[in-house]
Design an enzyme around this catalytic site. Structure first.
Site, PDB file in Angstrom:
ATOM      1  N   CYS A 210       8.205   3.415   5.393  1.00  0.00           N
ATOM      2  CA  CYS A 210       7.302   3.185   4.254  1.00  0.00           C
ATOM      3  C   CYS A 210       8.041   2.949   2.952  1.00  0.00           C
ATOM      4  O   CYS A 210       7.435   2.578   1.948  1.00  0.00           O
ATOM      5  CB  CYS A 210       6.341   4.358   4.088  1.00  0.00           C
ATOM      6  SG  CYS A 210       7.163   5.921   3.707  1.00  0.00           S
TER       7      CYS A 210
ATOM      8  N   CYS B  52       0.835  -1.200   0.000  1.00  0.00           N
ATOM      9  CA  CYS B  52       0.000   0.000   0.000  1.00  0.00           C
ATOM     10  C   CYS B  52       0.873   1.254   0.000  1.00  0.00           C
ATOM     11  O   CYS B  52       0.638   2.191  -0.766  1.00  0.00           O
ATOM     12  CB  CYS B  52      -0.924  -0.017   1.214  1.00  0.00           C
ATOM     13  SG  CYS B  52      -2.150   1.320   1.234  1.00  0.00           S
ATOM     14  N   CYS B  53       1.898   1.265   0.850  1.00  0.00           N
ATOM     15  CA  CYS B  53       2.821   2.406   0.901  1.00  0.00           C
ATOM     16  C   CYS B  53       3.536   2.591  -0.435  1.00  0.00           C
ATOM     17  O   CYS B  53       3.750   3.720  -0.887  1.00  0.00           O
ATOM     18  CB  CYS B  53       3.855   2.205   2.005  1.00  0.00           C
ATOM     19  SG  CYS B  53       3.249   2.444   3.686  1.00  0.00           S
TER      20      CYS B  53
ATOM     21  N   CYS C 240      -3.316   4.958   9.453  1.00  0.00           N
ATOM     22  CA  CYS C 240      -2.049   4.390   9.912  1.00  0.00           C
ATOM     23  C   CYS C 240      -1.330   5.270  10.927  1.00  0.00           C
ATOM     24  O   CYS C 240      -0.150   5.035  11.222  1.00  0.00           O
ATOM     25  CB  CYS C 240      -1.138   4.137   8.715  1.00  0.00           C
ATOM     26  SG  CYS C 240      -1.824   2.998   7.501  1.00  0.00           S
TER      27      CYS C 240
ATOM     28  N   CYS D 228      -0.795   8.832   6.700  1.00  0.00           N
ATOM     29  CA  CYS D 228      -2.175   8.537   6.337  1.00  0.00           C
ATOM     30  C   CYS D 228      -3.017   8.366   7.603  1.00  0.00           C
ATOM     31  O   CYS D 228      -2.541   7.836   8.612  1.00  0.00           O
ATOM     32  CB  CYS D 228      -2.242   7.276   5.490  1.00  0.00           C
ATOM     33  SG  CYS D 228      -1.516   7.441   3.848  1.00  0.00           S
TER      34      CYS D 228
END
Length: 244
Positions: free
Chosen positions: A238, A127-128, A213, A210
């Site tokens: 990340c 996702c990162c 997170c 985000c």
């Protein structure tokens, strides 16, 4: 003068040359020197964190020829968008945004769901990568110097960085002018220069990313505890900042 980065030139030789150019200079003068050496090839990436706002002020208040961009992951806090707007308004700026690749993001969401990052470190890193790393590579492509608000105080891994270093993955020089600043120095600068900043910093949020997170840091916790708090402390990066 040839202003391009010669990737065949040994990194140590390039670092020595540019280190000599900015050695002993203030942040503003160093940014101006880098912009003069590499016209239209010096970029600053901001997340609108309190340290990034210090650097943004140096650039925007002095109208330095350094481009500023941000990575809009699509899952930022409302407060982050507010400080983005406030910064544009205060300095009459238009900070550019880079967004995740639509096809990559849609495939990830279709296959794994919107909150898959909670399920495994691999999912979170994917996702990162989609929301941050890939857009960053697009932003830095063909550029010479990447300016960041990286601070050693934020995590043990970041203590391995240097103020000026070679980023092999992105093939750019990386300038971290606030690397050795502590939080008190950053906050003092923000107050003295009346720089807009994210109000979440006043609510226990140290490193703001985000929204799903990031949480506030509790008393006694380290700086990085509020990021990906469900993971082991050794995995809390990340992929944007990897020490050479």
């Amino acid at each position: 003068m040839d202003t391009t980065i010669d990737t065949k030139q040994p990194a140590t030789q390039l670092l020595y040359s540019i280190s000599g150019l900015i050695e002993g200079l203030s942040i503003g003068d160093a940014l101006a020197a880098l912009a003069g050496r590499f016209p239209a090839q010096v970029l600053f990436s901001t997340s609108f964190s309190i340290e990034d706002q210090v650097i943004a002020h140096h650039i925007l208040a002095a109208q330095l020829p350094v481009s500023i961009f941000t990575l809009d992951t699509g899952r930022l806090f409302p407060e982050t968008y507010s400080v983005w707007s406030a910064t544009n308004e205060k300095y009459a700026a238009r900070i550019k945004a880079y967004y995740p690749d639509r096809q990559l993001l849609e495939r990830f969401l279709d296959e794994k769901g919107p909150n898959a990052f909670y399920e495994s470190v691999a999912n979170r890193k994917e996702c990162c990568h989609i929301r941050k790393v890939e857009p960053l590579k697009r932003a830095l492509k063909g550029q010479a110097v990447w300016v960041t608000g990286l601070r050693a105080e934020h995590s043990p891994e970041r203590k391995d960085h240097r103020t000026l270093e070679w980023d092999e993955g992105n093939q750019v020089l990386k300038y971290n002018p606030l690397l050795h600043w502590d939080t008190t120095a950053v906050r003092t600068y923000i107050d003295e220069h009346n720089v807009p900043y994210n109000p979440l910093h006043d609510k226990g949020f140290v490193s703001i990313g985000c929204q799903p997170c990031t949480r506030a840091v509790k008393a006694g916790e380290d700086f990085r505890a509020g990021r990906w708090w469900w993971e082991d402390n050794s995995k809390k990066e990340c992929g944007l900042h990897t020490a050479s």
